[in-house]
Design an enzyme around this catalytic site. Structure first.
Site, PDB file in Angstrom:
ATOM      1  N   ASP A  37       0.825  -1.207   0.000  1.00 42.62           N
ATOM      2  CA  ASP A  37       0.000   0.000   0.000  1.00 42.62           C
ATOM      3  C   ASP A  37       0.858   1.255   0.000  1.00 42.62           C
ATOM      4  O   ASP A  37       0.517   2.264  -0.617  1.00 42.62           O
ATOM      5  CB  ASP A  37      -0.952   0.000   1.203  1.00 42.62           C
ATOM      6  CG  ASP A  37      -0.209  -0.084   2.539  1.00 42.62           C
ATOM      7  OD1 ASP A  37       0.859  -0.719   2.590  1.00 42.62           O
ATOM      8  OD2 ASP A  37      -0.710   0.452   3.539  1.00 42.62           O
TER       9      ASP A  37
ATOM     10  N   ARG B 156       5.690   4.221   5.952  1.00 45.73           N
ATOM     11  CA  ARG B 156       5.337   4.132   7.364  1.00 45.73           C
ATOM     12  C   ARG B 156       5.430   2.694   7.871  1.00 45.73           C
ATOM     13  O   ARG B 156       5.847   1.783   7.143  1.00 45.73           O
ATOM     14  CB  ARG B 156       3.933   4.707   7.588  1.00 45.73           C
ATOM     15  CG  ARG B 156       2.802   3.901   6.982  1.00 45.73           C
ATOM     16  CD  ARG B 156       1.477   4.613   7.188  1.00 45.73           C
ATOM     17  NE  ARG B 156       0.354   3.892   6.610  1.00 45.73           N
ATOM     18  CZ  ARG B 156      -0.644   4.470   5.971  1.00 45.73           C
ATOM     19  NH1 ARG B 156      -0.649   5.781   5.795  1.00 45.73           N
ATOM     20  NH2 ARG B 156      -1.646   3.746   5.494  1.00 45.73           N
ATOM     21  N   ASP B 157       5.012   2.495   9.100  1.00 44.07           N
ATOM     22  CA  ASP B 157       5.104   1.172   9.727  1.00 44.07           C
ATOM     23  C   ASP B 157       3.930   0.293   9.292  1.00 44.07           C
ATOM     24  O   ASP B 157       3.141  -0.171  10.101  1.00 44.07           O
ATOM     25  CB  ASP B 157       5.145   1.313  11.249  1.00 44.07           C
ATOM     26  CG  ASP B 157       3.948   2.081  11.798  1.00 44.07           C
ATOM     27  OD1 ASP B 157       3.186   2.666  10.993  1.00 44.07           O
ATOM     28  OD2 ASP B 157       3.773   2.099  13.032  1.00 44.07           O
ATOM     29  N   GLU B 158       3.835   0.068   7.957  1.00 39.05           N
ATOM     30  CA  GLU B 158       2.763  -0.752   7.398  1.00 39.05           C
ATOM     31  C   GLU B 158       3.332  -1.538   6.219  1.00 39.05           C
ATOM     32  O   GLU B 158       3.699  -2.686   6.368  1.00 39.05           O
ATOM     33  CB  GLU B 158       1.581   0.133   6.978  1.00 39.05           C
ATOM     34  CG  GLU B 158       0.324  -0.662   6.676  1.00 39.05           C
ATOM     35  CD  GLU B 158      -0.918   0.222   6.648  1.00 39.05           C
ATOM     36  OE1 GLU B 158      -1.971  -0.278   6.249  1.00 39.05           O
ATOM     37  OE2 GLU B 158      -0.830   1.408   7.025  1.00 39.05           O
TER      38      GLU B 158
ATOM     39  N   ASP C 171      -6.005  -2.428  -2.654  1.00 41.29           N
ATOM     40  CA  ASP C 171      -5.146  -1.557  -3.455  1.00 41.29           C
ATOM     41  C   ASP C 171      -4.673  -2.287  -4.708  1.00 41.29           C
ATOM     42  O   ASP C 171      -4.696  -1.740  -5.818  1.00 41.29           O
ATOM     43  CB  ASP C 171      -3.922  -1.114  -2.641  1.00 41.29           C
ATOM     44  CG  ASP C 171      -4.295  -0.424  -1.340  1.00 41.29           C
ATOM     45  OD1 ASP C 171      -4.991  -1.046  -0.524  1.00 41.29           O
ATOM     46  OD2 ASP C 171      -3.882   0.728  -1.131  1.00 41.29           O
TER      47      ASP C 171
ATOM     48  N   TRP D 215     -11.674  -6.040  -1.769  1.00 46.71           N
ATOM     49  CA  TRP D 215     -10.341  -6.475  -1.364  1.00 46.71           C
ATOM     50  C   TRP D 215     -10.161  -7.941  -1.778  1.00 46.71           C
ATOM     51  O   TRP D 215      -9.306  -8.266  -2.600  1.00 46.71           O
ATOM     52  CB  TRP D 215     -10.166  -6.291   0.150  1.00 46.71           C
ATOM     53  CG  TRP D 215      -9.727  -4.922   0.555  1.00 46.71           C
ATOM     54  CD1 TRP D 215      -8.503  -4.580   1.078  1.00 46.71           C
ATOM     55  CD2 TRP D 215     -10.475  -3.691   0.474  1.00 46.71           C
ATOM     56  NE1 TRP D 215      -8.463  -3.227   1.326  1.00 46.71           N
ATOM     57  CE2 TRP D 215      -9.651  -2.651   0.958  1.00 46.71           C
ATOM     58  CE3 TRP D 215     -11.747  -3.374   0.030  1.00 46.71           C
ATOM     59  CZ2 TRP D 215     -10.066  -1.323   1.016  1.00 46.71           C
ATOM     60  CZ3 TRP D 215     -12.175  -2.052   0.081  1.00 46.71           C
ATOM     61  CH2 TRP D 215     -11.346  -1.044   0.560  1.00 46.71           C
TER      62      TRP D 215
ATOM     63  N   GLU E 134      -2.519   9.009  -0.581  1.00 51.81           N
ATOM     64  CA  GLU E 134      -3.537   8.153   0.016  1.00 51.81           C
ATOM     65  C   GLU E 134      -4.877   8.880   0.143  1.00 51.81           C
ATOM     66  O   GLU E 134      -5.936   8.280  -0.022  1.00 51.81           O
ATOM     67  CB  GLU E 134      -3.075   7.692   1.406  1.00 51.81           C
ATOM     68  CG  GLU E 134      -4.013   6.758   2.108  1.00 51.81           C
ATOM     69  CD  GLU E 134      -3.431   6.241   3.416  1.00 51.81           C
ATOM     70  OE1 GLU E 134      -3.948   5.229   3.921  1.00 51.81           O
ATOM     71  OE2 GLU E 134      -2.463   6.840   3.935  1.00 51.81           O
TER      72      GLU E 134
ATOM     73  N   HIS F 299       0.891   6.302  -2.431  1.00 52.98           N
ATOM     74  CA  HIS F 299      -0.142   5.278  -2.291  1.00 52.98           C
ATOM     75  C   HIS F 299      -0.802   5.152  -3.660  1.00 52.98           C
ATOM     76  O   HIS F 299      -1.579   6.006  -4.034  1.00 52.98           O
ATOM     77  CB  HIS F 299      -1.170   5.784  -1.270  1.00 52.98           C
ATOM     78  CG  HIS F 299      -1.536   4.808  -0.210  1.00 52.98           C
ATOM     79  ND1 HIS F 299      -0.760   4.615   0.909  1.00 52.98           N
ATOM     80  CD2 HIS F 299      -2.600   3.993  -0.055  1.00 52.98           C
ATOM     81  CE1 HIS F 299      -1.344   3.732   1.704  1.00 52.98           C
ATOM     82  NE2 HIS F 299      -2.467   3.325   1.130  1.00 52.98           N
TER      83      HIS F 299
END
Length: 731
Positions: free
Chosen positions: A309, A313-315, A322, A385, A594, A615
């Site tokens: 995605d 960041r912490d993802e 997506d 999704w 995003e 994103h």
């Protein structure tokens, strides 16, 4: 070679191959890849030395929304099989086993989210080049138990350094921070050169944007530290870069650096899966050209072994939604077949026994959702999704013409359709947590969930995926097709009875409800004109702006242009104020954001919590630009562009649009330009293919270049064989 964690493999002191972040990210316990290399040129007469460096990576480092460690195992490992064939025909195998020695490396810390720390004082000189074991704290290695039946070869799309971008400038912020600017948001690492003495430190922190006052902004990284740090052990000049991590950034804060800081000492090295670029669009509107650049770089930043995605960041997870909405755009931009094929295997192996599809793949959150406010409500199977299980294979078939991907994924696709069937109630499908029209602007204040009801969006996707699967069954297993055609007909009938009233009005008066009803073919024929009219009214109600999220946005322009509203589709695309695609461009974006207003006009941020500036999801507009503006459409009856449909829709006050797409057959090109109401269209049809050329809105054809045009369904239309054609007509 393969590993549990990340590895670099060395022979006689040289790193083998150009691949990075090997063996990649898969659902390791169910699917692990190995890489193969030709190493003849690295071997020498006499003694040869092999060695590997390991890091936690996705396998056992901190990853996922719950920030757990050891998600797949608690011990890194490495495996190698080296085959040497001698001139006399004999063969020797050298394998990793317990006779290998190990020791700690100078990389004292390495994490995907947090970066890498290197202490040169811990280097073991000659560790992978000296025949005798060099000095160091060497210890015995041990076997890590693993099911080798899940190991398979990686066929391609390996992560490599693709672009090198020198620092554009060095500046000091109002707070006195020293910052590098590379001029492009990207994913990768920084290669730095410096001259220092023992104890000197290079310390950089990577980030995406500046705040409203021009200072370093780190809040949207959340817990990710995104740092790289090197400590000198001796006097001299070094060139260094992190090996086992990557960052999403345009800027880097220089927290420590020995000597004079010069731009030429810093180079950003982008990393993504290696794929051939296949598509391009240029036009007379420079803002649209920049938009194309932005979603291309969204792909380049997020197709790092899995379709993530975001890279910063912490993802950085493989969110299926997506990936689903951007898939068609991605296939125009690059040859993504091998990339998606690899990832879709993880979709299959991570499905639940009854066919449910996780929100993220690889499903690093499996069994760890209790600590997350979102996933604890439902860890899998959200409409739009989970539908990637069907839509992505169908898209690959459409774009590349290979039935193999349908054969490979057939059971996975069928499993997902049956899951929806099992959990539907009288053909209305909904299930536990649904993201719905995620982050739509018509959401209630403080909510991420758009206003369109989940029953509607879920059932719309139930119909759409089932309809696609019925087509797939017809290609592969005709005996099963009738069942799914029947299921599809029942879902459509139920959708129409439930979400349209007796006067033909939709029960949900949102843009997204009307978009999916139109684009997914769920609108009763008698109500189509009314539905289109209402969609344009809902658009006008917002002063021509969209308020859609993940479900509605990808299809908005299609729903308009497919129903006689070409002008409205162009007007929507070309909006320059918030919310719009070009608002971001005018704000200086070099990737897709995003949120429509990730950065507000006054320089403030949408939020610190969830505000990525890289994103790709809303870059799904690229599909419309290629298929409609560029007029380059695939024909599902002859997929892979074996038969191309050239059908550009002229508009947007554009003077010209030049579109190329390199299909599996060769270069397709369509260029149109407008001069005082006269359209000149150049078309290139590759060898061994045919094309249908449609002239939208042609009042008079002036030059056919030997083609026989006939009027059909509102178009002037001609069939063409391979070759080049120039057609002129009046609008």
């Amino acid at each position: 070679t393969t590993g549990l964690g990340l590895y670099n493999f060395f022979l006689n002191g040289e790193k083998v191959g150009k691949d990075e972040m090997t063996p990649g990210w898969t659902s390791y316990r169910r699917h692990l890849l190995y890489q193969t290399y030709e190493i003849t040129d690295l071997l020498k007469e006499g003694d040869n030395v092999a060695g590997a460096m390991l890091a936690p990576g996705w396998y056992k480092g901190v990853m996922g929304l719950t920030k757990a460690r050891n998600n797949y195992g608690d011990q890194t490992g490495f495996a190698m099989e080296l085959r040497i064939r001698y001139e006399d025909g004999s063969e020797e195998q050298i394998l990793t086993d317990e006779s290998w020695k190990g020791c700690d490396s100078p990389i004292v810390f390495s994490e995907i989210y947090h970066g890498e720390i290197y202490d040169a004082g811990l280097e073991v000189l000659g560790w992978a080049s000296k025949a005798e074991i060099p000095e160091g704290n060497w210890h015995q290695t041990s076997v890590v138990p693993f099911d080798i039946n899940v190991i398979r070869a990686q066929s391609g799309a390996r992560v490599q350094v693709i672009d090198e971008i020198p620092a554009k400038r060095i500046f000091t912020t109002p707070k006195g921070e020293q910052v590098l600017d590379f001029g492009q948001n990207m994913a990768g690492r920084i290669r730095v050169t410096a001259t220092g003495k023992p104890g000197d430190v290079i310390w950089l922190k990577c980030f995406e944007v500046l705040d409203s006052e021009g200072n370093v902004y780190l809040d949207n990284l959340r817990a990710a530290r995104s740092e790289m740090k090197y400590t000198f052990a001796k006097e001299g000049t070094i060139t260094w870069y992190p090996r086992f991590t990557y960052m999403g950034f345009q800027y880097a804060q220089i927290l420590s650096y020995p000597g004079e800081i010069k731009a030429e000492n810093f180079t950003a090295c982008t990393m993504h899966s290696e794929m051939e670029e296949t598509g391009n669009i240029t036009c007379s509107n420079p803002l649209l050209n920049q938009l194309h650049h932005n979603y291309l770089w969204g792909l380049k930043s997020n197709f790092l072994d899995v379709p993530t995605d975001c890279p910063q960041r912490d993802e950085r997870l493989g969110w299926t939604g997506d990936a689903q909405i951007f898939c068609r755009t991605a296939c125009y931009l690059m040859n993504t077949y091998t990339f998606y094929r690899k990832w879709l295997h993880d979709v299959e192996v991570d499905q639940t026994p009854e066919g449910g599809v996780p929100h993220v793949v690889p499903n690093i959150e499996e069994g760890k959702t209790d600590g997350n406010w979102l996933l604890s409500q439902g860890p899998h199977s959200a409409a739009a999704w989970a539908d990637v299980a069907v839509i992505a294979p169908w898209t690959l078939y459409l774009m590349y013409g290979d039935t193999k991907i349908l054969e490979i994924q057939y059971n996975s696709m069928k499993g997902w359709i049956e899951f929806m069937r099992e959990h539907s109630e009288d053909y209305i499908w909904n299930y536990k947590l649904q993201f719905g029209d995620w982050v739509a602007l018509d959401a209630e204040e403080g909510s991420y969930f758009g206003a369109t009801p989940n029953d509607l969006t879920c059932t719309a996707y139930f119909a759409y995926s089932t309809g696609l699967f019925a087509k797939i069954a017809k290609v592969l297993k005709k005996e099963e097709a009738a069942d799914y055609e029947d299921l599809y007909a029942h879902i459509v009938k139920k959708f129409q009875e439930t979400f349209f009233d007796a006067e033909g009005n939709m029960t949900a008066q949102t843009q997204t409800a009307h978009i999916v009803a139109l684009y997914f073919g769920l609108t009763p024929n008698a109500y189509r004109e009314k539905t289109v009219k209402r969609l344009t009214e809902l658009l006008e109600k917002e002063n021509g702006h969209l308020v859609t999220g993940f479900v509605g946005t990808p299809y908005f322009c299609h729903a308009l242009s497919q129903n006689g509203c070409v002008k409205e589709a162009y007007d929507l695309l070309l909006k320059e104020d918030f919310p719009s695609w070009l608002y971001q461009v005018k704000q200086g974006a070099t990737t897709i954001w995003e949120h429509w207003d990730g950065l507000k006009p006054d320089g403030s941020m949408w939020s610190a919590d969830m505000n990525s500036f890289n994103h790709y999801a809303y870059g799904a507009i690229g599909e419309w630009m290629y298929r409609v503006m560029g007029g380059m459409e695939a024909d599902e009856s002859a997929p892979g562009f074996q038969h191309v449909i050239y059908t550009p829709k002229i508009g947007g006050n554009l003077k010209f649009v030049d579109t190329t797409y390199h299909s599996v057959y060769g270069e397709n090109r369509l260029k149109w330009q407008v001069d005082e109401g006269c359209v000149t269209m150049f078309v290139q049809v590759p060898v061994n293919t045919t094309a249908k050329i449609q002239l939208n809105g042609a009042k008079k054809v002036l030059d056919t270049d030997g083609l026989a045009f006939e009027k059909k369904q509102g178009y002037m239309e001609a069939e063409a064989g391979s070759g080049e054609y120039t057609i002129r007509y009046r609008q």
